[in-house]
Design an enzyme around this catalytic site. Structure first.
Site, PDB file in Angstrom:
ATOM      1  N   GLU A 110       0.830  -1.220   0.000  1.00 23.75           N
ATOM      2  CA  GLU A 110       0.000   0.000   0.000  1.00 23.75           C
ATOM      3  C   GLU A 110       0.857   1.259   0.000  1.00 23.75           C
ATOM      4  OE1 GLU A 110      -2.958  -0.442   3.137  1.00 23.75           O
ATOM      5  OE2 GLU A 110      -4.185  -1.681   1.821  1.00 23.75           O
TER       6      GLU A 110
ATOM      7  N   GLU B 233      -5.545  -8.340  -1.341  1.00 28.63           N
ATOM      8  CA  GLU B 233      -6.235  -8.198  -0.055  1.00 28.63           C
ATOM      9  C   GLU B 233      -7.689  -7.900  -0.330  1.00 28.63           C
ATOM     10  OE1 GLU B 233      -4.748  -5.535   2.968  1.00 28.63           O
ATOM     11  OE2 GLU B 233      -2.663  -5.968   2.451  1.00 28.63           O
TER      12      GLU B 233
HETATM   13  C1  BGP Z   1      -4.526  -3.051   4.664  1.00 27.13           C
HETATM   14  C2  BGP Z   1      -3.183  -3.494   5.133  1.00 27.13           C
HETATM   15  C3  BGP Z   1      -3.160  -4.720   5.969  1.00 27.13           C
HETATM   16  C4  BGP Z   1      -4.424  -4.999   6.720  1.00 27.13           C
HETATM   17  C5  BGP Z   1      -5.700  -4.602   6.063  1.00 27.13           C
HETATM   18  C6  BGP Z   1      -6.925  -4.605   6.913  1.00 27.13           C
HETATM   19  O1  BGP Z   1      -4.588  -1.683   4.658  1.00 27.13           O
HETATM   20  O2  BGP Z   1      -2.295  -3.711   4.068  1.00 27.13           O
HETATM   21  O3  BGP Z   1      -1.984  -4.765   6.690  1.00 27.13           O
HETATM   22  O4  BGP Z   1      -4.348  -5.015   8.037  1.00 27.13           O
HETATM   23  O5  BGP Z   1      -5.606  -3.364   5.428  1.00 27.13           O
HETATM   24  O6  BGP Z   1      -6.941  -3.475   7.718  1.00 27.13           O
HETATM   25  P1  BGP Z   1      -7.171  -3.545   9.262  1.00 27.13           P
HETATM   26  O7  BGP Z   1      -6.188  -4.517   9.772  1.00 27.13           O
HETATM   27  O8  BGP Z   1      -6.942  -2.192   9.755  1.00 27.13           O
HETATM   28  O9  BGP Z   1      -8.568  -4.010   9.437  1.00 27.13           O
END
Ligand code: BGP
Length: 481
Positions: free
Chosen positions: A176, A380
């Site tokens: 990201e 993701e």
């Molecule tokens: C993205 C990241 C991850 C992850 C995911 C979910 O932004 O790359 O590392 O954690 O989001 O977000 P969160 O964990 O805040 O729910």
């Protein structure tokens, strides 16, 4: 139902600091993530300069993948994963970042993890830097604002590409990377220490602070381009991608002011980084944005050529939700969603306010493919939700299955539209620490891990209902949803 390509890479995704634990085991150094305490939906995580006794740092143990990886990868194998996206923790390999020699025990650990994946026919997809860097580089160098980080990063990449030449062929440089276009991304994305110890959500910034963020981002662009080139030199089979947080943005109405605002969000949120990494040059709208925000960045002679020579092989991204923007200040004030604007009346949101939009994934895939014409990968996607363990030890997570089913359907539609999609790795395939809040109970997994927000639990792994469901999805190559 749409047909997924035969070699479609079904799998799951995690990140080192959110699952490994073992934060100071076997010579590992302190990473930026190790300095972040747990928060929750209403309390931002704190960034502490020293490790405070008694404070809750979720990365320190996380789900202890460091000691459970064989068991966890066996479960991924049982689900039929073709690919497992994971990250390497830079501080296991170079504990301080500027060390001369790598830490052998760290190298051995990941070798063993990758070998374990191959036992089950799982191809590792490795994120080189996922929201962490050696903490020493922040204190001693100012994080990525310092150009020397390029050399430290490349050194680290050289070690990875050389050591794991026969074990890994899919790589992502920075997770990201576009978080650095946003005011809250300085520390997590660029190792820039904030003035207060709170993560800066939506705080006003001076033009110097903005410039620092974009300078750090420029250094990462150069580092990434050099890494792509190096990776290709060391292993001709290597496929190296960018990873960009999906910020799909809609106008709230057809008012041209809303449309222009949404276009601007798409540009700065997504295309700014995508254009540099896929097309190899800063986009046309960068100049005006820099001027209007008082941003000045320093480029060195040769940087433009470097960016052009280090274009990525594929484009990967995260997609959880879409956002909606309005030029009407009254509407914007009522916004519930800090990242992307106003509430979309057609969508429902998760408990954490993320607006669920499966159809948006089809739209977004088409937008990206139309612009870049390179293979895409959804690395993701998923629903963060609280799970309940029933008396007989089961987790009935039909809400998660519904979310994933709809998104896989949308991805199938995009493939039918002609978009080239390489694979799909839903986030947090095993429960892990949340990046934004540091909670354990914002769960994404097919595999439940017995651990709560306070850091207590047996760490026992349990297959949720979604486990068998996803196993079937993979076995039928997406035919049975
Ligand atoms: C993205 C990241 C991850 C992850 C995911 C979910 O932004 O790359 O590392 O954690 O989001 O977000 P969160 O964990 O805040 O729910």
């Amino acid at each position: 139902m749409q047909k997924f390509p035969e070699n479609f890479l079904w799998g799951g995704a995690t990140a080192a600091n959110q699952c490994e634990g073992g934060w100071n085991a076997d010579g590992k150094g302190e990473s930026t993530a190790d300095h972040m305490t747990a928060g929750d939906l209403h309390t931002p995580r704190r960034i502490t300069r020293t490790i405070e006794e008694g404070a809750n740092y979720p990365s320190h143990e996380a789900i202890d993948f460091y000691h459970h990886y064989k068991e966890d990868i066996a479960l991924f194998g049982k689900m039929g994963f073709k690919v497992y996206r994971l990250s390497v923790n830079w501080t296991r390999i170079y504990p301080n970042g500027d060390d001369k020699e790598p830490n052998q025990k760290g190298i051995d650990f990941y070798r063993s993890v990758f070998e374990e994946c191959h036992k089950y026919g799982i191809e590792p997809l490795v994120t080189i830097s996922h929201y962490e860097m050696p903490y020493h580089l922040c204190e001693a160098y100012g994080g990525w604002t310092n150009r020397r980080c390029i050399e430290f990063f490349l050194n680290y990449c050289r070690t990875l590409f050389t050591e794991y030449k026969d074990l890994v062929k899919y790589w992502l440089t920075f997770n990201e990377i576009n978080i650095l276009t946003n005011s809250f991304g300085g520390f997590m994305g660029g190792g820039i220490l904030p003035e207060t110890d709170r993560m800066a959500f939506g705080q006003a910034e001076s033009s110097e602070q903005k410039s620092a963020r974009f300078q750090a981002l420029h250094h990462q662009f150069v580092a990434s381009a050099l890494a792509v080139k190096l990776g290709h030199e060391i292993g001709s089979e290597n496929k190296i991608g960018c990873m960009i947080a999906g910020m799909a943005s809609y106008p709230y109405t057809c008012n041209p002011d809303d449309v222009l605002l949404a276009q601007n969000r798409m540009q700065m949120g997504n295309y700014f980084c995508g254009d540099v990494m896929v097309r190899g040059a800063y986009p046309h709208f960068a100049k005006r944005y820099f001027q209007e925000n008082g941003i000045e960045i320093k480029m060195e002679p040769g940087d433009e050529e470097t960016l052009l020579a280090g274009k990525v092989d594929f484009y990967s991204f995260s997609y959880y939700m879409s956002g909606c923007v309005s030029a009407d200040p009254e509407k914007t004030k009522a916004a519930g969603n800090m990242m992307v604007g106003v509430k979309n009346p057609y969508l429902e949101a998760s408990e954490w306010g993320w607006q669920i939009d499966a159809k948006g994934l089809r739209w977004y895939l088409n937008e990206l493919y139309g612009r870049y014409q390179v293979p895409l990968m959804v690395v993701e996607n998923g629903l963060g939700a609280r799970d309940t363990v029933t008396e007989d030890g089961k987790i009935h997570d039909s809400y998660r299955i519904d979310y994933l089913r709809q998104h896989i359907e949308a991805m199938g539609e995009a493939i039918a539209d002609g978009v080239e999609v390489m694979g799909y790795t839903p986030w947090g395939c095993i429960d892990l620490v949340s990046a934004s809040t540091g909670e354990m109970e914002k769960r994404y997994g097919f595999i439940y891990v017995d651990k709560g927000n306070e850091g207590k639990g047996t760490l026992k792994r349990i297959e949720k209902d979604s486990f068998a469901w996803y196993q079937r999805v993979i076995a039928t190559n997406g035919e049975e949803l």
